[in-house]
Design an enzyme around this catalytic site. Structure first.
Site, mmCIF file in Angstrom:
data_model
loop_
_atom_site.group_PDB
_atom_site.id
_atom_site.type_symbol
_atom_site.label_atom_id
_atom_site.label_comp_id
_atom_site.label_asym_id
_atom_site.label_seq_id
_atom_site.Cartn_x
_atom_site.Cartn_y
_atom_site.Cartn_z
ATOM 1 N N THR A 27 0.860 -1.180 0.000
ATOM 2 C CA THR A 27 0.000 0.000 0.000
ATOM 3 C C THR A 27 0.896 1.230 0.000
ATOM 4 O O THR A 27 2.107 1.133 0.198
ATOM 5 C CB THR A 27 -0.916 0.053 1.243
ATOM 6 N N ALA A 56 3.262 -0.943 4.633
ATOM 7 C CA ALA A 56 2.537 0.249 5.068
ATOM 8 C C ALA A 56 3.537 1.395 5.134
ATOM 9 O O ALA A 56 4.576 1.272 5.788
ATOM 10 C CB ALA A 56 1.895 0.013 6.431
ATOM 11 N N VAL A 82 7.583 -1.825 6.794
ATOM 12 C CA VAL A 82 7.441 -0.374 6.745
ATOM 13 C C VAL A 82 8.043 0.166 5.452
ATOM 14 O O VAL A 82 9.217 -0.067 5.154
ATOM 15 C CB VAL A 82 8.095 0.297 7.962
ATOM 16 N N LYS A 83 7.227 0.878 4.709
ATOM 17 C CA LYS A 83 7.657 1.445 3.439
ATOM 18 C C LYS A 83 8.300 2.810 3.691
ATOM 19 O O LYS A 83 7.711 3.675 4.339
ATOM 20 C CB LYS A 83 6.444 1.589 2.516
ATOM 21 N N ILE A 84 9.494 2.994 3.136
ATOM 22 C CA ILE A 84 10.286 4.202 3.346
ATOM 23 C C ILE A 84 10.628 4.806 1.985
ATOM 24 O O ILE A 84 11.065 4.081 1.081
ATOM 25 C CB ILE A 84 11.594 3.877 4.101
#
EC number: 2.2.1.2
Length: 214
Positions: A27, A56, A82-84
């Site tokens: 997402t 996310a 965790v998307k960075i």
């Protein structure tokens, strides 16, 4: 090769997951905003449907903001990644988070050097964008090939998530080039099961069988 669903539509995820081909979900803030629902609630619901990595994304711009957000997001479920964003601040955050054992997906990769920097910082996944590179006349497939070559040559543990996938041809090409994962919008999943010859062939089989039964 693994298939991720690139959507936050819980009903679509539930339906497509029944096909047995979904390995994870990605997402981003744009995708979440389209659903008009609470971010945390949506991610937790997705985690209950798909037993695999669920990306996310943070919305902070500084390393400190990203790290604080990531620590909170990572507590939502063991499968959360965790998307960075691929920025200098994002790399700082990725470095810290990787040392803490928090899985990261560094996104918005458009060059080999960006991918290499993300892997050096400890990214679990890197997400090069196929469609967006095509939009500016660049060759996304060379990027996938180069990144996979670097991973194999130096033994990086990061996996490539081919993102900004728009067509079945995109999926086929990145699969042949060694991308570990393709993250696919939910409408494209249905199209990937279809072909006019399949439809016509099935129609013929059914008509022949009906004639035989008479």
């Amino acid at each position: 090769m693994k298939f991720f669903l690139d959507t936050a539509n819980v009903e679509a995820i539930r339906a497509i997951n029944e096909l047995g081909v979904v390995d994870g979900v990605t997402t981003n803030p744009s995708i979440i905003s389209r659903e008009g629902r609470d971010f945390e609630t949506v991610i937790k619901e997705i985690c209950e449907i798909v037993d695999g990595p669920i990306s996310a994304e943070v919305t902070g711009l500084t390393a400190e903001e990203m790290i604080a957000e990531a620590r909170s997001i990572a507590k939502w479920h063991d499968n959360v990644v965790v998307k960075i964003p691929m920025t200098t601040e994002g790399l700082k955050a990725t470095n810290v988070l990787s040392q803490e054992g928090i899985k990261t997906n560094v996104t918005l990769i458009f060059t080999v050097s960006q991918g290499l920097m993300a892997m050096k910082a400890g990214a679990t996944y890197i997400s090069p964008f196929i469609g967006r590179l095509e939009d500016i006349g660049a060759d996304p497939y060379q990027l996938i090939s180069d990144l996979r070559g670097i991973i194999d040559l130096y033994g990086f543990q990061a996996e490539i998530i081919a993102a900004s996938i728009r067509t079945a041809a995109h999926v086929e090409a990145v699969a042949q080039l060694g991308a570990h994962i393709a993250t696919i919008p939910d409408p494209l999943f249905a199209k990937m099961t279809e072909h006019p010859l399949t439809t016509n062939g099935l129609k013929t089989f059914m008509e022949d069988w009906a004639s035989f039964k008479q």
